[in-house]
Design an enzyme around this catalytic site. Structure first.
Site, short mmCIF file in Angstrom:
data_model
loop_
_atom_site.label_atom_id
_atom_site.label_comp_id
_atom_site.label_asym_id
_atom_site.label_seq_id
_atom_site.Cartn_x
_atom_site.Cartn_y
_atom_site.Cartn_z
NE ARG A 42 24.16 62.86 35.46
CZ ARG A 42 24.13 61.96 36.44
NH1 ARG A 42 24.50 60.72 36.20
NH2 ARG A 42 23.78 62.31 37.66
CB SER A 111 26.64 53.27 32.60
OG SER A 111 26.97 54.62 32.78
CE LYS A 140 21.47 57.60 35.08
NZ LYS A 140 20.47 56.58 34.79
#
Length: 210
Positions: A42, A111, A140
């Site tokens: 990521r 997700s 995040k």
């Protein structure tokens, strides 16, 4: 599916800033050697071209380990680098499009933050669900309201697919995550950027300690 459940047990999500001291590839290598069972690349701030290059380096580092590598929110990079699959969010491309681009033999994760999203996930398209955020996390900043362990148990109970919990999870939460019904913990800061990557990883497996 049972093999995928085992791969989800300790799922490392990379963070370029937290991995800066060692680099992403070295961090992942140390973590996998110590017990990480799946890796997600990521990095939202680099180009697809650079993401492909990093994915190829990670793929080389993971060769022979049996640990799957997926790429977050970049099906193009996942396809070009020929990694094991991709992971998408609710706001990314649809599961239908992602599956069409990846092909039938690749892993696709999705997700889910709500019961509705979990129930809507199609097992014909998606292989596993990322459930959360369980706790608040600084990695995040745009995450939804944390669902807690009770919310995790609700989502895991609704899921027809293997699932991994994500969001502020530390080693001390791992047993609770499994007890709530998830197949594993997805972690970032609990491993990335820690002074001792091996020790941080092994803390998730206290039963294996001498």
């Amino acid at each position: 599916m049972s093999e995928l459940r085992e791969h989800l047990r300790l799922y490392l999500v990379t963070d370029p800033e937290m991995c800066r001291a060692r680099g992403v590839v070295e961090t992942v290598g140390q973590a996998v050697a110590a017990g990480v069972t799946m890796v997600q690349l990521r990095d939202k701030d680099i180009s697809t071209r650079d993401r492909i290059a990093l994915a190829l380096a990670l793929k080389d580092a993971l060769q022979g380990t049996g640990v799957p590598l997926v790429i977050n929110d970049d099906v193009e990079a996942a396809t070009a680098a020929e990694v094991d699959g991709a992971h998408i969010g609710q706001g990314d491309m649809s599961s239908v499009e992602a599956r069409a681009r990846l092909g039938a033999g690749k892993i696709l994760g999705l997700s889910c933050e709500t019961p509705e999203a979990v129930v809507a996930a199609d097992p014909a398209l998606v292989d596993y669900l990322g459930l959360g955020p369980v706790f608040g996390t600084a990695t995040k900043t745009d995450h939804a309201t944390p669902i807690g362990l009770s919310g995790l148990a609700e989502l895991a109970g609704l899921s027809r697919l293997p699932s991994v919990a994500i969001g502020g999870i530390k080693a001390m939460h791992h047993a609770q995550v499994l007890a709530a019904g998830a197949d594993g913990s997805a972690v970032v800061s609990a491993i990335c950027g820690q002074p001792d990557i091996a020790a941080a990883t092994q803390a998730f497996f206290p039963e294996a300690q001498p």
